[in-house]
Design a protein around this motif. Structure first.
Motif, PDB file in Angstrom:
ATOM      1  N   ALA A  79       5.816  -4.017  -2.014  1.00 47.01           N
ATOM      2  CA  ALA A  79       4.778  -3.695  -2.994  1.00 47.01           C
ATOM      3  C   ALA A  79       4.755  -4.781  -4.057  1.00 47.01           C
ATOM      4  CB  ALA A  79       5.039  -2.334  -3.626  1.00 47.01           C
ATOM      5  N   TYR A  80       3.554  -5.128  -4.511  1.00 45.51           N
ATOM      6  CA  TYR A  80       3.399  -6.242  -5.447  1.00 45.51           C
ATOM      7  C   TYR A  80       2.457  -5.885  -6.591  1.00 45.51           C
ATOM      8  CZ  TYR A  80       5.693  -9.389  -2.145  1.00 45.51           C
ATOM      9  OH  TYR A  80       6.606  -9.988  -1.317  1.00 45.51           O
ATOM     10  N   SER A  81       2.654  -6.618  -7.665  1.00 50.67           N
ATOM     11  CA  SER A  81       1.707  -6.645  -8.775  1.00 50.67           C
ATOM     12  C   SER A  81       0.940  -7.953  -8.663  1.00 50.67           C
ATOM     13  CB  SER A  81       2.462  -6.582 -10.110  1.00 50.67           C
ATOM     14  OG  SER A  81       1.586  -6.691 -11.204  1.00 50.67           O
ATOM     15  N   ALA A  82      -0.354  -7.870  -8.382  1.00 51.18           N
ATOM     16  CA  ALA A  82      -1.125  -9.077  -8.082  1.00 51.18           C
ATOM     17  C   ALA A  82      -1.291  -9.981  -9.291  1.00 51.18           C
ATOM     18  CB  ALA A  82      -2.494  -8.696  -7.515  1.00 51.18           C
ATOM     19  N   THR A  83      -1.219  -9.427 -10.488  1.00 53.63           N
ATOM     20  CA  THR A  83      -1.273 -10.230 -11.714  1.00 53.63           C
ATOM     21  C   THR A  83      -0.174  -9.698 -12.622  1.00 53.63           C
ATOM     22  OG1 THR A  83      -3.674 -10.282 -11.394  1.00 53.63           O
ATOM     23  CG2 THR A  83      -2.841 -11.217 -13.429  1.00 53.63           C
ATOM     24  N   PRO A  84       1.051 -10.238 -12.493  1.00 52.19           N
ATOM     25  CA  PRO A  84       2.234  -9.538 -12.972  1.00 52.19           C
ATOM     26  C   PRO A  84       2.587  -9.688 -14.448  1.00 52.19           C
ATOM     27  CG  PRO A  84       2.888 -11.480 -11.736  1.00 52.19           C
ATOM     28  CD  PRO A  84       1.399 -11.405 -11.645  1.00 52.19           C
ATOM     29  N   ASP A 130       7.121  -1.842   5.434  1.00 51.74           N
ATOM     30  CA  ASP A 130       7.039  -3.247   5.051  1.00 51.74           C
ATOM     31  C   ASP A 130       5.597  -3.697   4.851  1.00 51.74           C
ATOM     32  OD1 ASP A 130       9.756  -3.804   4.942  1.00 51.74           O
ATOM     33  OD2 ASP A 130       9.867  -4.153   7.093  1.00 51.74           O
ATOM     34  N   ASP A 131       4.663  -2.741   4.819  1.00 48.91           N
ATOM     35  CA  ASP A 131       3.271  -3.076   4.565  1.00 48.91           C
ATOM     36  C   ASP A 131       3.136  -3.723   3.185  1.00 48.91           C
ATOM     37  OD1 ASP A 131       3.262  -1.396   6.741  1.00 48.91           O
ATOM     38  OD2 ASP A 131       2.121   0.194   5.774  1.00 48.91           O
ATOM     39  N   VAL A 132       2.300  -4.736   3.077  1.00 53.52           N
ATOM     40  CA  VAL A 132       2.008  -5.337   1.780  1.00 53.52           C
ATOM     41  C   VAL A 132       0.999  -4.442   1.062  1.00 53.52           C
ATOM     42  CG1 VAL A 132       1.033  -7.328   0.587  1.00 53.52           C
ATOM     43  CG2 VAL A 132       2.494  -7.662   2.578  1.00 53.52           C
ATOM     44  N   VAL A 133       1.450  -3.861  -0.048  1.00 53.39           N
ATOM     45  CA  VAL A 133       0.583  -3.013  -0.867  1.00 53.39           C
ATOM     46  C   VAL A 133       0.644  -3.524  -2.295  1.00 53.39           C
ATOM     47  CG1 VAL A 133       0.931  -1.013   0.632  1.00 53.39           C
ATOM     48  CG2 VAL A 133       2.402  -1.320  -1.349  1.00 53.39           C
ATOM     49  N   GLU A 134      -0.328  -3.109  -3.102  1.00 52.51           N
ATOM     50  CA  GLU A 134      -0.391  -3.593  -4.481  1.00 52.51           C
ATOM     51  C   GLU A 134      -0.904  -2.494  -5.402  1.00 52.51           C
ATOM     52  OE1 GLU A 134      -3.395  -5.540  -6.247  1.00 52.51           O
ATOM     53  OE2 GLU A 134      -4.847  -5.553  -4.594  1.00 52.51           O
ATOM     54  N   LEU A 135      -0.848  -2.765  -6.700  1.00 47.08           N
ATOM     55  CA  LEU A 135      -1.237  -1.760  -7.684  1.00 47.08           C
ATOM     56  C   LEU A 135      -2.688  -1.333  -7.527  1.00 47.08           C
ATOM     57  CD1 LEU A 135       0.568  -3.106 -10.879  1.00 47.08           C
ATOM     58  CD2 LEU A 135       1.104  -1.019  -9.606  1.00 47.08           C
ATOM     59  N   PRO A 192      -3.405   5.846   5.274  1.00 42.63           N
ATOM     60  CA  PRO A 192      -3.607   5.774   6.727  1.00 42.63           C
ATOM     61  C   PRO A 192      -2.560   4.924   7.438  1.00 42.63           C
ATOM     62  CG  PRO A 192      -5.703   5.578   5.603  1.00 42.63           C
ATOM     63  CD  PRO A 192      -4.654   5.504   4.539  1.00 42.63           C
ATOM     64  N   ALA A 193      -2.193   3.781   6.848  1.00 41.10           N
ATOM     65  CA  ALA A 193      -1.157   2.953   7.473  1.00 41.10           C
ATOM     66  C   ALA A 193       0.192   3.650   7.428  1.00 41.10           C
ATOM     67  CB  ALA A 193      -1.084   1.589   6.776  1.00 41.10           C
ATOM     68  N   THR A 194       0.462   4.366   6.336  1.00 39.10           N
ATOM     69  CA  THR A 194       1.711   5.113   6.220  1.00 39.10           C
ATOM     70  C   THR A 194       1.830   6.150   7.330  1.00 39.10           C
ATOM     71  OG1 THR A 194       1.722   4.800   3.824  1.00 39.10           O
ATOM     72  CG2 THR A 194       3.057   6.603   4.682  1.00 39.10           C
ATOM     73  N   LEU A 195       0.699   6.718   7.709  1.00 32.59           N
ATOM     74  CA  LEU A 195       0.664   7.722   8.772  1.00 32.59           C
ATOM     75  C   LEU A 195       0.414   7.109  10.147  1.00 32.59           C
ATOM     76  CD1 LEU A 195      -1.464  10.394   6.865  1.00 32.59           C
ATOM     77  CD2 LEU A 195       1.015  10.361   7.166  1.00 32.59           C
ATOM     78  N   ASP A 196       0.456   5.760  10.213  1.00 30.78           N
ATOM     79  CA  ASP A 196       0.242   5.023  11.467  1.00 30.78           C
ATOM     80  C   ASP A 196      -1.139   5.277  12.058  1.00 30.78           C
ATOM     81  OD1 ASP A 196       2.750   3.712  11.554  1.00 30.78           O
ATOM     82  OD2 ASP A 196       3.693   5.534  12.316  1.00 30.78           O
ATOM     83  N   ARG A 197      -2.121   5.449  11.178  1.00 32.54           N
ATOM     84  CA  ARG A 197      -3.492   5.660  11.632  1.00 32.54           C
ATOM     85  C   ARG A 197      -4.377   4.446  11.379  1.00 32.54           C
ATOM     86  NH1 ARG A 197      -4.124  11.697   8.922  1.00 32.54           N
ATOM     87  NH2 ARG A 197      -2.615  12.763  10.297  1.00 32.54           N
ATOM     88  N   ALA A 198      -3.817   3.404  10.774  1.00 31.96           N
ATOM     89  CA  ALA A 198      -4.586   2.196  10.483  1.00 31.96           C
ATOM     90  C   ALA A 198      -3.625   1.032  10.341  1.00 31.96           C
ATOM     91  CB  ALA A 198      -5.408   2.367   9.201  1.00 31.96           C
ATOM     92  N   GLU A 199      -4.157  -0.169  10.482  1.00 40.79           N
ATOM     93  CA  GLU A 199      -3.360  -1.370  10.287  1.00 40.79           C
ATOM     94  C   GLU A 199      -3.245  -1.672   8.787  1.00 40.79           C
ATOM     95  OE1 GLU A 199      -1.734  -3.355  12.517  1.00 40.79           O
ATOM     96  OE2 GLU A 199      -2.199  -1.742  13.946  1.00 40.79           O
ATOM     97  N   PRO A 200      -2.082  -2.119   8.343  1.00 45.86           N
ATOM     98  CA  PRO A 200      -1.968  -2.535   6.945  1.00 45.86           C
ATOM     99  C   PRO A 200      -2.704  -3.841   6.707  1.00 45.86           C
ATOM    100  CG  PRO A 200       0.053  -3.020   8.126  1.00 45.86           C
ATOM    101  CD  PRO A 200      -0.824  -2.247   9.073  1.00 45.86           C
ATOM    102  N   ARG A 201      -2.880  -4.198   5.434  1.00 47.95           N
ATOM    103  CA  ARG A 201      -3.545  -5.461   5.124  1.00 47.95           C
ATOM    104  C   ARG A 201      -2.716  -6.618   5.661  1.00 47.95           C
ATOM    105  NH1 ARG A 201      -3.092  -4.214  -0.213  1.00 47.95           N
ATOM    106  NH2 ARG A 201      -5.231  -4.834  -0.636  1.00 47.95           N
ATOM    107  N   ALA A 202      -3.408  -7.708   5.962  1.00 47.86           N
ATOM    108  CA  ALA A 202      -2.743  -8.865   6.554  1.00 47.86           C
ATOM    109  C   ALA A 202      -2.059  -9.739   5.511  1.00 47.86           C
ATOM    110  CB  ALA A 202      -3.743  -9.707   7.345  1.00 47.86           C
ATOM    111  N   TRP A 203      -2.625  -9.793   4.316  1.00 48.85           N
ATOM    112  CA  TRP A 203      -2.052 -10.617   3.262  1.00 48.85           C
ATOM    113  C   TRP A 203      -2.612 -10.178   1.911  1.00 48.85           C
ATOM    114  CZ3 TRP A 203      -6.489 -12.475   1.319  1.00 48.85           C
ATOM    115  CH2 TRP A 203      -7.540 -12.761   2.197  1.00 48.85           C
ATOM    116  N   LEU A 204      -1.966 -10.628   0.854  1.00 47.52           N
ATOM    117  CA  LEU A 204      -2.358 -10.298  -0.519  1.00 47.52           C
ATOM    118  C   LEU A 204      -2.483 -11.577  -1.335  1.00 47.52           C
ATOM    119  CD1 LEU A 204      -2.691  -8.215  -2.901  1.00 47.52           C
ATOM    120  CD2 LEU A 204      -0.223  -8.451  -3.231  1.00 47.52           C
ATOM    121  N   HIS A 205      -3.520 -11.627  -2.161  1.00 47.66           N
ATOM    122  CA  HIS A 205      -3.713 -12.736  -3.094  1.00 47.66           C
ATOM    123  C   HIS A 205      -3.300 -12.292  -4.490  1.00 47.66           C
ATOM    124  CE1 HIS A 205      -6.717 -14.920  -5.882  1.00 47.66           C
ATOM    125  NE2 HIS A 205      -5.668 -15.706  -5.712  1.00 47.66           N
TER     126      HIS A 205
END
Length: 486
Positions: A48-53, A343-348, A374-387
């Motif tokens: 998990a990330y803060s995109a503008t920290p 290990d999905d990349v998620v953000e605020l 949805p990704a947590t429940l394995d119903r969708a793909e997580p994001r590929a990357w975060l800016h």
């Protein structure tokens, strides 16, 4: 057929809490037994990330679900009006929730409610001081200070021990523990649970200032880490790049080195704050259970950003590196798998749509974050990357990560950095100068050009990155464009 009961939501935010600083994340020093138990009861997001920290832009992402270039806060700036028509709290309020915030908001004007029906405010020391400097009554920007004076007398303050709100200097709290700002947030949040409207579901935002400086936890929490063996902070093979900004004589400096004994005290103060917050969170969770609310309450714990804490001779936040940008995130409650680490990349910016999704409420079309349920429940793909990005030290640090690699671009000099987070989670070895890194650098460079195309700073031109453009912490013309995260 009756409609299912909507879940309550308890959103707990800590300020400046590193993503690696949980016992359940394997930290070698800090002890967080109650947050570890919460993680075992739900899902912990290890990437998990803060995109503008820093505080203000991070909170804008959390409260609006917007990307930084859209909400316009790409660095830190106080006294910039928050004028967002769609907010996390506003949506829950609109759908019949009773909404309450307690603790740090860090918005402008300070009393802006952002859609909450009520706010009990604890403003950080800098905002209280700024109010005084502007000839404003500090009580207008803080509820904790008058609360403290009612208990200790009219001259009481929470900063008369002299520790700055952005320094590494540490000492124990100088007043009774129950008067600590951390206890204030927990007790006022618990009081809301007592007096809430029982006919409505609730959204409660409990926002702690700790472990943000001043590093002044209660003595018991501070002292338990003073003699603890701690691994040395990592120092990357690229750390000298920040030497032009080093100022070891200033305890609030972003770059510098300090004597080992003072660094030990700083870390003891920081970790002591965490252990104290951990126990006060447990107090609040026990209040939920005591009132029969725990089973139907979604609990989300997170931070606005991290703290470099001497890694690579850096301090505080705003940097693109893991100590600053990676945050803890735990989601527990109805419908959330227990004991899972993702290990999905998620953000605020993803939190608003996730909580609305988990509560069965619609997500407004303007929201750019994506629900990670949805990704947590394995119903969708997580994001590929975060800016991510932040203006700091006279330039913009732009970064991209997929959770396995991280690419960093310095707008002032054009320096590129590349880290393998799987084999080098402390970012100690910069791969960018390596001959075999050129293809990976080119891939990330193209992604960043797509993100920055059309920005007012002029970071791109003709499909390439442009070095040396002037930067500012807030955009004059926020945009909604940029490449879509995969």
């Amino acid at each position: 057929m009756t409609e299912p009961e909507r879940p309550n939501v308890l959103l707990i935010m800590a300020d400046q809490w590193r993503g690696d600083c949980l016992g359940s994340a394997g930290h070698p020093t800090v002890r967080t037994p109650f947050l570890d138990r919460l993680a075992s009861q739900g899902t912990r997001y290890a990437k998990a990330y803060s995109a503008t920290p820093t505080c203000t832009p991070a909170r804008a992402s959390l409260m609006t679900g917007l990307r930084p270039a859209t909400h316009g806060r790409v660095g830190y700036a106080d006294h910039v009006a928050w004028d967002y028509p769609t907010t996390l709290a506003g949506e829950f309020t609109r759908h019949g929730y009773q909404t309450q915030a307690v603790g740090k908001m860090h918005v402008s004007p300070e009393r802006a409610q952002l859609g909450f029906q009520n706010v009990v405010l604890h403003s950080p020391l800098g905002i209280v001081r700024s109010a005084r400097e502007r000839g404003q009554d500090p009580d207008l920007v803080d509820d904790y200070l008058p609360w403290l004076r009612l208990r200790l007398g009219r001259d009481a303050t929470f900063f008369d021990h002299g520790i700055d709100s952005n320094s590494w200097v540490a000492r124990p709290w100088d007043k009774p523990e129950h008067l600590h700002p951390t206890n204030f947030v927990a007790s006022e949040s618990a009081d809301f649970l007592r007096r809430r409207d029982p006919t409505k579901p609730f959204l409660l935002f409990a926002s702690f200032n700790a472990p943000h400086p001043p590093f002044d936890p209660p003595a018991w929490a501070f002292e338990q880490y003073l003699e603890t063996d701690m691994p040395d902070p990592p120092v990357g093979d690229w750390a000298e790049a920040f030497d032009p900004w080093a100022n070891s004589a200033d305890p609030t400096a972003l770059v510098g080195t300090i004597p080992p004994d003072l660094l030990q005290r700083a870390r003891a103060g920081y970790y002591g704050h965490m252990t104290h917050v951990d126990q006060q969170i447990n107090f609040l969770l026990e209040e939920l259970s005591h009132r029969g609310l725990r089973d139907n309450t979604l609990v989300c714990f997170l931070a606005d950003h991290g703290e470099m804490l001497g890694d690579h001779h850096l301090f505080r936040k705003g940097f693109p590196y893991e100590g600053s940008a990676r945050i803890p995130m735990i989601l527990s409650g109805p419908g959330v798998p227990a004991g899972q680490v993702r290990d999905d990349v998620v953000e605020l910016g993803d939190v608003m749509p996730t909580l609305l999704d988990a509560a069965g409420l619609p997500v407004p079309d303007v929201v750019q974050g994506r629900s990670f349920l949805p990704a947590t429940l394995d119903r969708a793909e997580p994001r590929a990357w975060l800016h991510g990005e932040h203006t700091l030290l006279g330039q913009s640090f732009q970064w991209l990560t997929d959770g396995h690699e991280k690419y960093v671009w310095w707008s002032g000099t054009g320096r590129e950095q590349l880290f393998d987070l799987d084999s080098d989670p402390t970012e100690s070895h910069d791969l960018a100068p390596s001959p075999g890194a050129s293809a990976r650098l080119e891939r990330w460079r193209e992604v960043l050009v797509g993100e920055l195309r059309g920005r007012e700073e002029g970071f791109t031109e003709g499909g390439r990155l442009v070095v040396g453009r002037p930067v500012r912490p807030t955009l004059r013309h926020p945009i909604s464009g940029g490449a879509e995260p995969g």
